[in-house]
Design an enzyme around this catalytic site. Sequence first.
Site, PDB file in Angstrom:
ATOM      1  N   PRO A  34      41.317  26.222  26.918  1.00 31.37           N
ATOM      2  CA  PRO A  34      40.054  26.010  26.195  1.00 31.37           C
ATOM      3  C   PRO A  34      39.124  24.954  26.797  1.00 31.37           C
ATOM      4  O   PRO A  34      37.920  25.145  26.818  1.00 31.37           O
ATOM      5  CB  PRO A  34      40.503  25.606  24.791  1.00 31.37           C
ATOM      6  CG  PRO A  34      41.838  26.257  24.614  1.00 31.37           C
ATOM      7  CD  PRO A  34      42.472  26.189  25.987  1.00 31.37           C
ATOM      8  N   LYS A  79      28.299  26.527  34.750  1.00 33.35           N
ATOM      9  CA  LYS A  79      28.776  27.259  33.578  1.00 33.35           C
ATOM     10  C   LYS A  79      28.269  26.609  32.289  1.00 33.35           C
ATOM     11  O   LYS A  79      27.835  27.293  31.361  1.00 33.35           O
ATOM     12  CB  LYS A  79      30.305  27.291  33.590  1.00 33.35           C
ATOM     13  CG  LYS A  79      30.969  27.844  32.352  1.00 33.35           C
ATOM     14  CD  LYS A  79      30.906  29.355  32.294  1.00 33.35           C
ATOM     15  CE  LYS A  79      31.586  29.872  31.014  1.00 33.35           C
ATOM     16  NZ  LYS A  79      31.508  31.313  30.873  1.00 33.35           N
TER      17      LYS A  79
END
Lengths: 316, 316, 316, 316
Positions: free
Chosen positions: B67, B170
Site C-alpha cells: 500500500p 505517480k
Amino acid sequence: MNVAFLGLGAIGAPMAGHLAAPPFALTVWNRTRERALRFVETHRGARVADTAAEAVRGAEFVITCVPSSREVEALVDGELLDAIPAGALFIDCTSGDPATSRHLAERLAERGIGFVDAPVSGGVIGAEKGTLTVMVGGDAALLDRARPVLAAFGEKIVHCGAIGAGDALKAVNNALLAVHLWSTAEGLAVLERAGVRADIALDVINTSSGRSNASMNLFPERVLTRAFPRTFRLALLDKDVGIGADLARQQKVPAPILQLTAELFRMAHATLGEEADHVEAARIVEQWAAVTIGGPRPSADAPTGVSPNNELEQEL
Amino acid sequence: MNVAFLGLGAIGAPMAGHLAAPPFALTVWNRTRERALRFVETHRGARVADTAAEAVRGAEFVITCVPSSREVEALVDGELLDAIPAGALFIDCTSGDPATSRHLAERLAERGIGFVDAPVSGGVIGAEKGTLTVMVGGDAALLDRARPVLAAFGEKIVHCGAIGAGDALKAVNNALLAVHLWSTAEGLAVLERAGVRADIALDVINTSSGRSNASMNLFPERVLTRAFPRTFRLALLDKDVGIGADLARQQKVPAPILQLTAELFRMAHATLGEEADHVEAARIVEQWAAVTIGGPRPSADAPTGVSPNNELEQEL
Amino acid sequence: MNVAFLGLGAIGAPMAGHLAAPPFALTVWNRTRERALRFVETHRGARVADTAAEAVRGAEFVITCVPSSREVEALVDGELLDAIPAGALFIDCTSGDPATSRHLAERLAERGIGFVDAPVSGGVIGAEKGTLTVMVGGDAALLDRARPVLAAFGEKIVHCGAIGAGDALKAVNNALLAVHLWSTAEGLAVLERAGVRADIALDVINTSSGRSNASMNLFPERVLTRAFPRTFRLALLDKDVGIGADLARQQKVPAPILQLTAELFRMAHATLGEEADHVEAARIVEQWAAVTIGGPRPSADAPTGVSPNNELEQEL
Amino acid sequence: MNVAFLGLGAIGAPMAGHLAAPPFALTVWNRTRERALRFVETHRGARVADTAAEAVRGAEFVITCVPSSREVEALVDGELLDAIPAGALFIDCTSGDPATSRHLAERLAERGIGFVDAPVSGGVIGAEKGTLTVMVGGDAALLDRARPVLAAFGEKIVHCGAIGAGDALKAVNNALLAVHLWSTAEGLAVLERAGVRADIALDVINTSSGRSNASMNLFPERVLTRAFPRTFRLALLDKDVGIGADLARQQKVPAPILQLTAELFRMAHATLGEEADHVEAARIVEQWAAVTIGGPRPSADAPTGVSPNNELEQEL
C-alpha cells in the site's frame, strides 16, 4: 430568413460567414466598423448596417456574439429593444451569465421577442468548419425555430434546459478548463523541480488517470513549445470562471476548488493584463515556482511526442 | 531469473502472474497467507514462502507492491535487509514517496543491493493484460537490468529520472486525478441544481475544453450509474495526493489547488472511512450541495451516451 | 418623533426598547405577532400595529432589523413602498448586502423617502445597554437626521461612506470573525492531536501575535467549556461571509482566504442546519480531525483561566 | 551557572544580555563574529568563543537561537555533539520544527545531554525587557532545571507538553498571525475599493468581533502609516506557517485555511524576497486588488485613532 448578426470577433465572424448565403439574408454590425467592412468584402451576400438598430430592422433572427452579457445588455438597453420587430427570435451566442440572460429574456418577452442563450464551444476552427457545439437554454419550441440558423455553424446542438442553462454549462465547462490548466501547471512545476522533465511527465500522464484536455493539448502544444499563441484571452476565461463560481454560490453549492480557481484567475488577470492568452496562467505558476515547464534543454534530447498542431483552437 | 514478489493485492497478484513461468522462477509472499496460497493454486510455477525473508533468499530481483512506502520500509527494516543477497535488484512497484525511496536506496546500497522505484499505472485490467505503464526512478543501468522483469507486466516503461522520480510522477498524476474528480463533481452539482442534467452536461463537456479522464470515464460509468464500484480505495488516493502535496512543499512550489485538494481528500477519507472507493468523494460534494449527480430520473428519458464498460480499472 | 420599528428579534427588541419612551412615539410590528405583543407588555409606551403598513403610517423614522436584505426588500415591495410617508427616513439596521441597499434606496428616493443602511455590532448585551456600534452608509445629512434615533441604542455611530458602506463593513467584519473562528479551530485541533492542550495553547496564543477575538473570547468561553450557547446563528454568519465574498468578487479583489472561508461556512451550514450557533463550526473541524478541542480531561487539572462570562454576546 | 549562547540575532542578543552577569557565566558565539564582538563590548561579563565547539566546552546550559531547526541540526552535527559535556542541558530557543527537535533530542540523549525546545514570543522589546513568553516542550524535570535560565529573559514560562510541543505551539501561533494578516488585508482591500476607508474600517472592526492582533496593531501602526518597519522577516514567517501546515498534515487534520495560507506566504516570499518584513504580505494583496490600504488621502481628513507606537515588536 432575415438574420442580423452583431459582433464579428474571432469566433463571431466565421460563424456569421455560414449565414452569408441563401436561404439566409444577412445583415452584420460590429462596434469597430472596419471589421464589418472587411467581413462583407469576403462575404458579398451580406450587408453592413451603420448601427445595431438598423441591423435588426426587419430581422427574424438577431444573433449576438460579444465578450460578455454586459455588452448584450448595453445593446438591448441602448438601441435594440425598440428596434427589433415583435415576433423575432433573439439568439445570444455570447458566453453570458444566466441571471442577465433571464433578465434580458423577460424584457424582450414584453415586446413579443423570443430569447435563447446559445453559447458555443469549438473555437475558431470549429466556427470556420461549422462544427461548433451549441449549448441552448430556453423554450424547446424556440430552439426548434432557431435550429436552422444554429445548424449553419453548429454540428452538435444541445438543449440544456431553461433560459440560462446554456450559459451555465458553458461557464462550468470553462471553469473546469481553468482548474485543469492551473493544477496541471502546479503538478508539472513540482515535477520539473523534482527532476522529472515535463515532456516525460506528460507522456505518462496522458496515458494515465490524471489526463485532461489541458494535459493532452494545451501543455504539449503551447507551454512546452513556449509558443503561448493568443487564441482565447485570459480576461475572458477569468470572466467565465467568475460566472461559474457565482453560480455555485447562488445555488448554495460549496465548491472550494472552483472558488479558489476563480481567485487565481482573477489574480492572474490582474497580473498579466487584458491581452494575455488564457494558457499564460501557467507563467504565473512558473514564476512562483522559479522554474520553466519544458522549453529548451541544455542537451540535445529535445522533448518528444509533441507534434505541431494546427488545430490549437479546436478545444476552446 | 529468480524473482521474489512481495504483496499480492488487486494489482500485485496479476502482475506477479506474468512472472510465474520460465524464464522466471517465482517465489511469492503476502502478509495474509491465504492470498499467497490462492495465487499458487492458479500459478503452479510459483512457490510460496513462509516469510518475506525466505522469499528473497537467492533472489536476483525483489519486487514489492504494497500500500505505501511505510510497509516497504517496515519489510526492509524487519526482515529483508539481512536476507536479500548482495548484488540483487530491489524493484519497488508501490506508489511510494520519494524521500522514503531515497532513504531505502541508501540503506540497500550499503549492502550492495540496487534499488529502483517503479510504480505502475493501468489498473487491474492493465496488470492482467500486461499493459501497465511503469514509471521508473533510479540509475539507467539498473533500469536496464530490471527491464526484462518489468516488460513481463509493463507495456510502456518510462525512465523518469533519479531515485524517487517514479514515485513523484505517480503521485502528481494521482493528485491531478483527485483535482479533476472533485472539481468535476462541484461543477456537475452546480449544474444539476441550476437545472442542467449531468448526463447532458457531460455530453457537452466531453467534446469541449473542460474534459478530463474523470469526466470522460469516471462520472459516466460510476457516478451517473450510481454504481460506485470499489476498485481503488479513497484512502490510497488520499495518501497519493498527500505525497504530491508534500513534494510541492518540499520543492517550495506554491500549489494552492493541489494543497486544497489534499485537504478535501483527507476530509473525505475521514468521513467515508477506509473501504470507500475514490470516486465516492463525489458523494461528499453531493451531500454538501443537497443534490444527486445523475441517477434515476422521474421521467423515462434516461441518461444517454453512457455505455457499460468492463474496463473501469484501466485508468487507475 | 414618530418611529416605526419592524423586526423584534434578539437584537431588534432591546434596540426598540430604547425608543419606547418620549421623545419617541414608537409603533412596533413583527412577523410573529406574539413577539410584538410581548414587547408592548413590558414597554407600555409602545403601540402594536396589525400590519407593517399600519406601523409606518405617520412615521418620521422607519427602522428595520430583520435577518437579511431579502426580508427588507419583501417588506418594501409588499406593503411599505406605498405606506411610508414622503419625507420619512428609512433606517435599515439589518446586516444587509450593499447592492440591495442601493436598490432599495433608489426606489424609496422616488417616493421622497430617505435611506441609510445602519447595521449594528455589539450583540444582545450591547443592544440592551444601548452601547451598540452603528455602521452607517448614506448621505451625511441623512445621518445627521438619524442621529438622535441611533443614539438611543448606539454608543459609537460611524459614518462609513455612501449607501451600502455600512453593510460592506459589517459583512467584512463578520467574514474576519469567520476566518478567525475556523482557523483557530484548525490550529487548536492540530495542537491537541500533537499533544498540546487547547487551554495551554490559548493561554500562550492570547498573549502572543496569533490572538483574535475568537481565541480570546469564543474558544475559552464556548468551545473549551463545551457550552456552545446559541447566540448568533451559523446560518446568519454564513449569509454575512457570503456578502463579504460576493463584494470581493464584485470589486475584483482576489481574496482566496475570504472565498475559501465562505465555502467552509456554506458547507458547515448545510451540515449543521439552521439552528446551530456560529461557534459550532468548530465541531466540523473537530469531526474532521477526530479530536475534541478542550473539554473534560481524564485528570483533575482542569483548564485554567477560563472564567464564566455573562457577556457572551458582547462581541457579536 | 556556565551558559553557552549560540546565535546573537535581533532576539538572541537581548536574551543573552540577561545572562551576562552572575550567577551566570556566559560564553557567546555567533556565525558572524562581528556581532559577538559587539555583544561583549556592551556586556563585559561575557566571553567570546572562536568556535561553537569552544563555546560549549564546560557549559551546563547550551542555548541556541538561530533561524530554523536546520541551523541547529547543522551545529549539532558539525561541532557540538562531541563538544557538549555529558550532563549538560540543551535549550533550543529557535522557532523550530517538532520532528527535528525530537530527532536532535534522541541524538543528544545518547551522549547524556538533555534537550528542551523553548521557542519564545514577545519580540525584540520583550527580549530586552526580559518579559518573553517561553513555550517549553520536553521533560518536566528538565524544564525545572532550565527554569532559572529561562526566567532571566522570560516572564511567562509554559510547559506545553513533550519534546516538540513548544515548537508546535509557536508554529501554530505564527500560522494564525499569518492567517489574520492576510485575511485582514483582503477585507480592507475590498472595503477600500467599495469606498470604505481602512482607518474607519479598523476603528469599527477593532471594537467588534472581527478584530485580531493584526487589525489592532499591525495594520494601524505599519500598513496605514506605510511604515512597514522590518522587524520580523516574511521568510521566517513563511517557514513557521510551513511548519504549522506540515504538522497539520502529519497529524491528519484537514486544515484548508492553514494550508492555503502556507501557499500564499510561500508565494509572497518568492515574490518579495528574503529581506521583506512579514507585514509586507499586505503589499501583495494591494497589488492584486490595485488599491492602497490607507496611506495619504487627497483631502486633509487624515486617518484618526492611529497613534505612533514604539512597541511595534511586542507582539511578535
